[in-house]
Scaffold this motif. Structure first.
Motif, mmCIF file in Angstrom:
data_model
loop_
_atom_site.group_PDB
_atom_site.id
_atom_site.type_symbol
_atom_site.label_atom_id
_atom_site.label_comp_id
_atom_site.label_asym_id
_atom_site.label_seq_id
_atom_site.Cartn_x
_atom_site.Cartn_y
_atom_site.Cartn_z
ATOM 1 N N GLN A 135 0.634 -1.473 0.151
ATOM 2 C CA GLN A 135 0.092 0.009 0.205
ATOM 3 C C GLN A 135 0.735 1.161 -0.075
ATOM 4 O OE1 GLN A 135 -2.492 0.545 3.272
ATOM 5 N NE2 GLN A 135 -4.085 1.492 2.072
ATOM 6 N N ASP A 136 1.796 1.281 1.119
ATOM 7 C CA ASP A 136 2.693 2.609 0.945
ATOM 8 C C ASP A 136 3.556 2.938 -0.254
ATOM 9 O OD1 ASP A 136 1.626 2.957 3.451
ATOM 10 O OD2 ASP A 136 3.424 2.348 4.572
ATOM 11 N N LYS B 273 2.656 1.658 -3.434
ATOM 12 C CA LYS B 273 1.748 1.524 -4.224
ATOM 13 C C LYS B 273 2.274 0.659 -5.341
ATOM 14 C CE LYS B 273 0.547 6.596 -4.012
ATOM 15 N NZ LYS B 273 0.166 6.490 -2.624
#
Length: 75
Positions: A43-44, A46
């Motif tokens: 998530q961080d 991407k």
């Protein structure tokens, strides 16, 4: 672990003292932490959202550590 009505589940194999890294590594919670860390990184950073291929390799190895610590014939 108490589950109610005076019943328990487990034999206490995965009880561990606070801060015991070795006991944490040889517990099912270790793989949960690894997967949560990987999901956070995806998530961080991407990952998978750009035009190129991204690869993340995640090793869930608590079962191996558990087997070496407690043996393969137990609970």
């Amino acid at each position: 672990m108490p589950v109610g009505a005076g019943k328990t589940v487990g034999a206490g194999h995965f009880e561990r003292a606070a801060g015991s890294a070795g006991a944490f590594r040889a517990s099912p919670a270790f793989d949960g932490a690894i997967v949560a860390l990987a999901a956070g990184l995806v998530q961080d950073m991407k990952l998978g959202q750009g035009p190129t291929t991204d690869i993340i390799d995640v090793g869930a190895s608590a079962t191996d550590y558990i087997g070496h610590t407690y043996g393969t014939e137990g609970a």
